[in-house]
Design a protein around this motif. Structure first.
Motif, PDB file in Angstrom:
ATOM      1  N   VAL A  17      52.608 -33.949 -20.494  1.00 20.54           N
ATOM      2  CA  VAL A  17      53.874 -33.325 -20.118  1.00 20.54           C
ATOM      3  C   VAL A  17      53.746 -31.812 -20.117  1.00 20.54           C
ATOM      4  O   VAL A  17      54.247 -31.113 -19.223  1.00 20.54           O
ATOM      5  CB  VAL A  17      54.997 -33.774 -21.067  1.00 20.54           C
ATOM      6  CG1 VAL A  17      56.247 -32.921 -20.851  1.00 20.54           C
ATOM      7  CG2 VAL A  17      55.315 -35.240 -20.840  1.00 20.54           C
ATOM      8  N   ALA A  21      54.256 -29.603 -16.946  1.00 22.40           N
ATOM      9  CA  ALA A  21      55.246 -28.525 -16.937  1.00 22.40           C
ATOM     10  C   ALA A  21      54.607 -27.208 -16.509  1.00 22.40           C
ATOM     11  O   ALA A  21      55.165 -26.451 -15.705  1.00 22.40           O
ATOM     12  CB  ALA A  21      55.868 -28.388 -18.325  1.00 22.40           C
ATOM     13  N   GLN A 116      65.226 -38.079 -23.999  1.00 19.16           N
ATOM     14  CA  GLN A 116      64.040 -37.264 -23.764  1.00 19.16           C
ATOM     15  C   GLN A 116      62.838 -38.105 -23.335  1.00 19.16           C
ATOM     16  O   GLN A 116      62.016 -37.668 -22.545  1.00 19.16           O
ATOM     17  CB  GLN A 116      63.692 -36.484 -25.033  1.00 19.16           C
ATOM     18  CG  GLN A 116      64.786 -35.539 -25.508  1.00 19.16           C
ATOM     19  CD  GLN A 116      65.028 -34.403 -24.536  1.00 19.16           C
ATOM     20  OE1 GLN A 116      64.090 -33.776 -24.050  1.00 19.16           O
ATOM     21  NE2 GLN A 116      66.291 -34.130 -24.249  1.00 19.16           N
ATOM     22  N   THR A 144      61.609 -33.805 -17.911  1.00 20.87           N
ATOM     23  CA  THR A 144      61.553 -32.343 -18.063  1.00 20.87           C
ATOM     24  C   THR A 144      62.886 -31.792 -17.571  1.00 20.87           C
ATOM     25  O   THR A 144      63.412 -32.241 -16.536  1.00 20.87           O
ATOM     26  CB  THR A 144      60.392 -31.741 -17.258  1.00 20.87           C
ATOM     27  OG1 THR A 144      60.598 -31.978 -15.869  1.00 20.87           O
ATOM     28  CG2 THR A 144      59.056 -32.350 -17.687  1.00 20.87           C
TER      29      THR A 144
END
Length: 527
Positions: A17, A21, A116, A144
């Motif tokens: 992640v 990101a 989340q 995200t």
């Protein structure tokens, strides 16, 4: 082991992640600065390379399901290429199913509502909608967010079909064996053992773990030091591929033989990362091994006794034959010169030795019938008092002057179902033995009824008696407690076989210098 896999998956997921990101940020920056197409392509290449370094299948899509990126591992797993997903929605390419129900839209909605991260449920499959390829999967969806709103969805997954298949095959194979895998967790300092191991021993599984002290308490005291020392050495990093045998205590208090082998996985600061192994119940092999050892020892002992028997038989047979031949020759050659008393004495000696020879030959013939399984039994009801009276009349002729024969039977007759001739053989044999080892006193025989519908026959004497070590072997074939006493060493062994055929048992109690008592217990009605 499941906890460790999930933890690793979570770590990789978080790292992915972060990379995703960063990739999205870099890509966004390239767009904002309006660089040349070449530079934008370089940015996209860098973005793709960052995802491709992970072995987990990774799919990035926006909140509406439009595919943003898919790493090479994911393309390969789904049998796709870049052109096949360009400008496509994830809903047109894949579907996530549980019990044939699509759950991908629901998962994205849950992320959009503020969750989340969402782990896929068990028994989850992915379907390639373009090829209808389906496989079982384990994975996680992570959102995200930008300004607290869902921006992109990162879907991390791996195909677990092969893993589940191997696990199922292994479990199916192990379920048909008595092999139990285990490992030692160095961090938690305990053993984690297959749940079947606890069930096999009949003990409480608890949480499926045992400390080294708890495991040691189950090990037989004679084996404990060896097995715990071997485990301690392995915990210290000493590689040992030897197998060890030991006994474990079952819930019922009995001991069961096991064999164990283990190795360690990796080393951190010279200490094993983890010890793994398998233990296997070898109790049946041990029991069989002991039976074979006992049978071999018995066969060797029997062979020795049989050799001694054959050597002894020539002497045992020759002695009465010499007497018979000698006195017969004497009678025929000088008959006219002998007195009536001498003739009667020699005739009695011939008769006594002929009877002894007959007993010897009968024992050998009976042994032959027993070994060839041709000994015949004729079961029928008969009067036990009548049999005892016949035995008394016969045996009184064999008694010495200083030994008294006593018959002890109930006043009321008893009807017993058995072979009267074979039972008479047993009683006469026991009485003959008693006479042989009793120089003065008495030989008492008879029977009494017991409370469990059985009858106990007995022969008791005031003879020399036997030590404990002789009693243990007295019913074995060819065994002779006194090699100087006439006999084949077969009589008591034959008695035992006959009694057991009548579903009875024969026992003896004896004390040196005080005599012996033989007891035969039989059911009144033989089945």
């Amino acid at each position: 082991m499941t906890i460790g896999s999930n933890t690793l998956l979570w770590i990789i997921a978080l790292l992915t992640v972060i990379i995703v990101a960063l990739s999205l940020v870099l890509w966004s920056q390239y767009k904002k600065t309006r660089h040349s197409q070449k530079e934008m392509d370089r940015g996209q290449m860098l973005n793709d390379q960052l995802l491709d370094i992970y072995f987990l299948d990774t799919l990035v899509m926006d909140k509406f399901g439009n595919i943003q990126q898919m790493n090479q591992a994911c393309l390969k797993e789904l049998n796709l290429n870049g052109d096949m997903i360009k400008g496509k929605s994830a809903f047109d390419v894949i579907d996530i199913l549980v019990d044939k129900q699509s759950i991908l839209p629901d998962l994205i909605r849950d992320l959009d509502s503020g969750k989340q991260q969402i782990d896929l449920p068990q028994n989850c499959v992915i379907c390639n909608l373009q090829s209808n390829m389906i496989f079982m999967v384990q994975g996680t969806l992570i959102g995200t967010y930008k300004e607290n709103r869902l921006n992109n969805v990162v879907f991390l997954f791996r195909n677990i079909e092969s893993e589940l298949t191997q696990e199922y095959i292994l479990n199916m194979a192990l379920s048909r064996t008595k092999i139990f895998p285990w490992f030692y967790d160095m961090k938690l300092d305990h053993m984690i053992i297959d749940s079947r191991w606890f069930s096999h021993l009949g003990i409480d599984e608890g949480n499926g773990t045992l400390s080294s002290e708890e495991f040691g308490a189950l090990v037989h005291p004679d084996d404990r030091d060896e097995i715990l020392n071997a485990l301690a050495k392995q915990l210290q990093g000493e590689l040992n591929k030897d197998t060890f045998t030991y006994r474990l205590k079952r819930a019922d208090g009995t001991w069961e033989w096991f064999e164990v082998q283990s190795v360690y996985l990796g080393r951190v600061a010279d200490i094993p990362y983890r010890i793994v192994g398998v233990c296997q119940s070898i109790h049946e092999h041990k029991v069989t091994e002991q039976k074979l050892i006992d049978a071999r020892n018995k066969a060797e002992e029997s062979d020795k006794l049989k050799s001694a028997f054959l050597a002894n038989m020539s002497h045992e047979i020759r002695t009465p034959l010499n007497a018979i031949v000698g006195f017969s020759t004497l009678l025929s050659s000088v008959y006219s010169e002998l007195t009536i008393e001498e003739i009667n004495e020699y005739t009695a000696m011939i008769e006594k030795n002929s009877q002894l020879l007959m007993f010897l030959i009968s024992d050998v013939l009976d042994l032959s019938k027993i070994e060839s399984n041709t000994m015949e039994f004729h079961l029928q009801p008969f009067s036990l008092n009548t049999l005892m009276l016949e035995i008394s009349q016969t045996q009184r002729l064999n008694m010495d002057e200083e030994v008294k024969l006593v018959m002890d039977i109930p006043d009321d007759d008893t009807i017993l179902t058995a072979d009267s001739m074979r039972l008479g053989q047993v009683m006469n044999n026991l009485i003959n033995n008693a006479i042989k080892f009793t120089s003065k006193g008495s030989v008492c025989f008879g029977y009494k009824l017991t409370d469990d519908d059985r009858v106990q026959l007995f022969v008791e004497d005031t003879g020399v008696g036997m030590p404990e070590e002789m009693i243990e072997h007295i019913f074995e074939r060819f065994f002779k407690g006194d090699s100087f006493v006439q006999g084949t060493g077969l009589g008591l062994a034959i008695c035992k076989i006959i009694v057991e055929h009548f579903e009875g048992k024969i026992e003896v109690v004896s004390k040196v210098g005080e005599g012996s008592r033989f007891m035969v217990s039989l059911p009144l009605k033989n089945s």
